[in-house]
Scaffold this motif. Structure first.
Motif, PDB file in Angstrom:
ATOM      1  N   THR A   1       0.722  -1.408   0.115  1.00  0.00           N
ATOM      2  CA  THR A   1       0.026   0.121   0.109  1.00  0.00           C
ATOM      3  C   THR A   1       0.759   1.095  -0.086  1.00  0.00           C
ATOM      4  O   THR A   1       0.296   2.269  -0.453  1.00  0.00           O
ATOM      5  N   GLY A   2       2.036   1.384   0.503  1.00  0.00           N
ATOM      6  CA  GLY A   2       2.891   2.321   0.308  1.00  0.00           C
ATOM      7  C   GLY A   2       2.581   3.062   1.969  1.00  0.00           C
ATOM      8  O   GLY A   2       3.372   4.193   2.258  1.00  0.00           O
ATOM      9  N   TYR A   3       1.695   2.681   2.854  1.00  0.00           N
ATOM     10  CA  TYR A   3       1.562   3.202   4.103  1.00  0.00           C
ATOM     11  C   TYR A   3       1.203   1.981   4.994  1.00  0.00           C
ATOM     12  O   TYR A   3       0.911   1.053   4.799  1.00  0.00           O
ATOM     13  N   GLY A   4       1.043   2.417   6.443  1.00  0.00           N
ATOM     14  CA  GLY A   4       0.760   1.271   7.299  1.00  0.00           C
ATOM     15  C   GLY A   4       1.906   0.947   8.294  1.00  0.00           C
ATOM     16  O   GLY A   4       3.050   1.365   7.901  1.00  0.00           O
ATOM     17  N   PHE A   5       1.959   0.052   9.050  1.00  0.00           N
ATOM     18  CA  PHE A   5       2.830  -0.415   9.968  1.00  0.00           C
ATOM     19  C   PHE A   5       2.775  -1.780  10.015  1.00  0.00           C
ATOM     20  O   PHE A   5       3.576  -2.388  10.740  1.00  0.00           O
ATOM     21  N   ASP A   6       2.033  -2.570   8.900  1.00  0.00           N
ATOM     22  CA  ASP A   6       1.937  -4.200   8.957  1.00  0.00           C
ATOM     23  C   ASP A   6       1.817  -4.635  10.518  1.00  0.00           C
ATOM     24  O   ASP A   6       2.385  -5.669  11.123  1.00  0.00           O
ATOM     25  N   ALA A   7       1.046  -4.101  11.224  1.00  0.00           N
ATOM     26  CA  ALA A   7       0.891  -4.610  12.713  1.00  0.00           C
ATOM     27  C   ALA A   7      -0.259  -5.630  12.588  1.00  0.00           C
ATOM     28  O   ALA A   7      -1.137  -5.914  11.782  1.00  0.00           O
ATOM     29  N   SER A   8      -0.052  -6.761  13.725  1.00  0.00           N
ATOM     30  CA  SER A   8      -0.940  -7.650  13.878  1.00  0.00           C
ATOM     31  C   SER A   8      -2.207  -6.965  14.507  1.00  0.00           C
ATOM     32  O   SER A   8      -1.952  -5.923  15.190  1.00  0.00           O
ATOM     33  N   ILE A   9      -3.187  -7.824  14.793  1.00  0.00           N
ATOM     34  CA  ILE A   9      -4.269  -7.462  15.824  1.00  0.00           C
ATOM     35  C   ILE A   9      -3.774  -7.026  17.100  1.00  0.00           C
ATOM     36  O   ILE A   9      -4.162  -6.086  17.566  1.00  0.00           O
ATOM     37  N   LEU A  10      -2.836  -8.173  17.558  1.00  0.00           N
ATOM     38  CA  LEU A  10      -2.545  -7.849  18.869  1.00  0.00           C
ATOM     39  C   LEU A  10      -1.366  -6.377  19.128  1.00  0.00           C
ATOM     40  O   LEU A  10      -1.595  -5.825  19.977  1.00  0.00           O
ATOM     41  N   ARG A  11      -0.594  -6.081  18.290  1.00  0.00           N
ATOM     42  CA  ARG A  11       0.015  -5.118  17.999  1.00  0.00           C
ATOM     43  C   ARG A  11      -0.665  -3.824  18.050  1.00  0.00           C
ATOM     44  O   ARG A  11      -0.647  -2.799  18.610  1.00  0.00           O
ATOM     45  N   ALA A  12      -1.538  -4.007  16.999  1.00  0.00           N
ATOM     46  CA  ALA A  12      -2.364  -2.815  16.969  1.00  0.00           C
ATOM     47  C   ALA A  12      -3.224  -2.334  18.083  1.00  0.00           C
ATOM     48  O   ALA A  12      -3.527  -1.107  18.571  1.00  0.00           O
ATOM     49  N   SER A  13      -3.748  -3.525  18.905  1.00  0.00           N
ATOM     50  CA  SER A  13      -4.484  -3.213  19.956  1.00  0.00           C
ATOM     51  C   SER A  13      -3.465  -2.496  21.118  1.00  0.00           C
ATOM     52  O   SER A  13      -4.076  -1.593  21.757  1.00  0.00           O
ATOM     53  N   VAL A  14      -2.408  -3.385  21.514  1.00  0.00           N
ATOM     54  CA  VAL A  14      -1.426  -3.063  22.561  1.00  0.00           C
ATOM     55  C   VAL A  14      -0.614  -1.626  22.281  1.00  0.00           C
ATOM     56  O   VAL A  14      -0.561  -0.699  23.034  1.00  0.00           O
TER      57      VAL A  14
ATOM     58  N   LEU B   1      -7.539  -3.303  -1.274  1.00  0.00           N
ATOM     59  CA  LEU B   1      -7.281  -2.561  -0.047  1.00  0.00           C
ATOM     60  C   LEU B   1      -7.637  -1.068  -0.112  1.00  0.00           C
ATOM     61  O   LEU B   1      -7.369  -0.524  -1.218  1.00  0.00           O
ATOM     62  N   PRO B   2      -8.019  -0.617   1.177  1.00  0.00           N
ATOM     63  CA  PRO B   2      -8.325   1.129   1.156  1.00  0.00           C
ATOM     64  C   PRO B   2      -7.003   2.020   0.747  1.00  0.00           C
ATOM     65  O   PRO B   2      -5.934   1.554   1.211  1.00  0.00           O
ATOM     66  N   ALA B   3      -7.378   2.887   0.093  1.00  0.00           N
ATOM     67  CA  ALA B   3      -6.245   4.015  -0.354  1.00  0.00           C
ATOM     68  C   ALA B   3      -6.146   4.726   0.811  1.00  0.00           C
ATOM     69  O   ALA B   3      -6.846   4.837   1.707  1.00  0.00           O
ATOM     70  N   GLU B   4      -4.940   5.127   0.935  1.00  0.00           N
ATOM     71  CA  GLU B   4      -4.451   6.107   2.246  1.00  0.00           C
ATOM     72  C   GLU B   4      -5.325   7.297   2.286  1.00  0.00           C
ATOM     73  O   GLU B   4      -5.800   7.855   3.238  1.00  0.00           O
ATOM     74  N   SER B   5      -5.879   7.865   1.056  1.00  0.00           N
ATOM     75  CA  SER B   5      -6.866   9.153   0.896  1.00  0.00           C
ATOM     76  C   SER B   5      -8.095   8.658   1.963  1.00  0.00           C
ATOM     77  O   SER B   5      -8.767   9.700   2.379  1.00  0.00           O
ATOM     78  N   GLY B   6      -8.559   7.375   1.913  1.00  0.00           N
ATOM     79  CA  GLY B   6      -9.748   7.063   2.568  1.00  0.00           C
ATOM     80  C   GLY B   6      -9.497   7.388   4.156  1.00  0.00           C
ATOM     81  O   GLY B   6     -10.238   7.739   4.946  1.00  0.00           O
TER      82      GLY B   6
END
Length: 502
Positions: free
Chosen positions: A305-318, A444-449
């Motif tokens: 996507t060119g953005y994001g952090f590749d986080a798992s559900i657990l990492r996203a939450s914590v 996958l959603p675009a970053e503009s979304g």
């Protein structure tokens, strides 16, 4: 060596602390039920062999159940006793949690979620108990703490669910067993630590008003929560909205005609109450836009996507959601002090400013983890201050015998805002997708979304600022309004009660 007996003031303070703890725990558990299934919908869909559209009813069922039962149970508690109603509702939540944990089919799981949704009535009932049991000078802080547990519980549920389902052989039922344990703990705390109700109005329950209001809310919230699946211009969606408009007129007509209405229309349209409900929709929207927007954003695969952090559900939450949830809890007593010393208008105005800044920061920079976490901290504090201010406005504007139903309607406004937030975020991200992805990769959603989502969140909090400075002009902190005082009495409701001496 003898120990001096506690003074009456010390005993009263200790009792108040115990009551606030028990009710805060109950409110936290209620808010956990709302967000608990969000991270595990994919697991549920796979395990039960159902579709994405069908599994969305796991969250929709709770929302609709809350909309139907919260006003009815809030009014029932005002009439027949708040503690027995609280205990009964917590018992229903325990049963619903067990059913959800053992369910082997989607209909049975949805039944459990319906029973869990009925427990949303706990929050307005808890605020009504605080009004009876806590001294006026301590009431803003107590209400703020109980209200602050709502945002904290929502975040805690996401984190706990992520922890319980992080393994390769994850079982989503563990999350519902956790919910059962928390619900049982809250039931025991309320049963043994909360005193019996002193104020009961008695009277007949307006079942016709409850039925027409329930149908109205069902027809309104159903298309909001399912519009993405049905299509926003489909016959079902537009027909449901039209039906909601018709049923609103039927409900108002019904309430004006019955002798003991479920909702006093004078109270419902009384300016501070109406403004608090509009603020509830906007703050509820902001809370869910933050939870869902950040959760989806950080899980985006950066290489694709060119953005994001590749986080798992657990990492996203914590890493990304838990800090904001903790701040929302820590900010609760500060919000209470703001309400007590400066009034709910100032607290709500500060919430609006912080929320707009937090979402604006996210919109401008969501490419660095520091920015995402930092903005989340600010939004968490904003939600906490907003939740502290709204019950104070309600309590200052309605008599004792309407506090349960008034706070119940405010709870529905927040739930409605959350549903709208979920629908808008989902629709925006689904409509703005990345083109030219590799074959076999789902859309996958675009970053503009995400950028648009965060700007909308900033606008929502900017509207809260308008409500606080214009709509709530003249509103003050909570006061004890005796039963029988007209709800629509702005001049009297705005006068703060002098602190009682203990």
């Amino acid at each position: 060596m003898s120990t001096a007996a506690p003074t009456p003031a010390e005993a009263k303070n200790r009792n108040e602390t115990i009551i606030v703890f028990a009710l805060s725990l109950a409110a936290m558990v209620v808010s956990m039920m709302q967000t608990l299934p969000v991270p595990i919908l994919g697991l549920i869909r796979t395990d039960l062999g159902t579709s994405t559209a069908n599994v969305s009813w796991v969250t929709t069922a709770t929302l609709l159940s809350a909309a139907v039962f919260t006003p009815l149970l809030g009014r029932f508690g005002d009439q027949h006793g708040k503690k027995p109603t609280l205990v009964a509702v917590l018992g229903v939540m325990v049963v619903g949690s067990v059913i959800a944990a053992v369910a082997t089919s989607l209909p049975l799981l949805i039944l459990g979620r319906v029973l869990q949704g009925a427990a949303t009535a706990i929050f307005p009932l808890a605020l009504s108990v605080l009004r009876e049991e806590v001294r006026p000078q301590k009431l803003p802080g107590a209400m703020a703490l109980v209200s602050g547990t709502l945002a904290f519980g929502s975040g805690l549920a996401l984190v706990a669910t992520g922890l319980l389902t992080s393994g390769s052989d994850a079982d989503y039922r563990n999350a519902f067993w956790m919910a059962t344990g928390f619900a049982t703990l809250a039931l025991l705390a309320v049963a043994f630590l909360v005193p019996a109700t002193r104020h009961k109005t008695g009277g007949r329950t307006d079942f016709l008003g409850a039925l027409t209001l329930g149908i109205t809310l069902l027809l309104l919230l159903l298309p909001i929560s399912q519009g993405h699946e049905w299509g926003w211009t489909s016959g079902r969606t537009l027909g449901s909205f039209a039906g909601a408009a018709v049923m609103t007129a039927v409900w108002v007509f019904t309430e004006l005609k019955v002798s003991e209405p479920l909702v006093d229309m004078r109270m419902f349209v009384h300016r501070p109450v109406l403004m608090a409900n509009l603020a509830g929709i906007l703050v509820g929207f902001g809370m869910f836009a933050n939870f869902l927007g950040v959760s989806y954003l950080v899980q985006m695969p950066e290489k694709l996507t060119g953005y994001g952090f590749d986080a798992s559900i657990l990492r996203a939450s914590v890493q990304f959601l838990l800090p904001g949830a903790i701040v929302s809890l820590l900010a609760s007593p500060i919000g209470g002090q703001l309400v007590r010393h400066r009034g709910p208008r100032v607290a709500l105005g500060l919430a609006a400013g912080l929320g707009a800044v937090g979402f604006g920061w996210l919109a401008l920079d969501h490419g660095h983890s520091f920015s995402v976490i930092g903005a989340g901290l600010i939004v968490g504090a904003a939600v906490s201050f907003g939740y502290a201010a709204m019950p104070a406005v309600i309590m200052a504007s309605v008599p004792h015998h309407q506090s349960g139903i008034a706070n119940g309607i405010n709870s529905i406004s927040r739930s409605t805002g959350s549903a709208i937030g979920s629908a808008i975020v989902t629709t925006i991200l689904a409509s703005k997708t990345i083109e030219h992805l590799p074959a076999g990769v789902p859309a996958l959603p675009a970053e503009s979304g995400f950028t648009l989502t965060f700007w909308i969140g900033a606008v929502a909090f900017a509207l809260v600022a308008v409500i606080s400075w214009i709509g709530l002009r003249g509103a003050h902190g909570p006061r004890t309004v005796e039963a029988g005082t007209p709800a629509a009495a702005p001049a009297k409701a705005a006068e703060p009660e002098p602190a009682k001496t203990v």
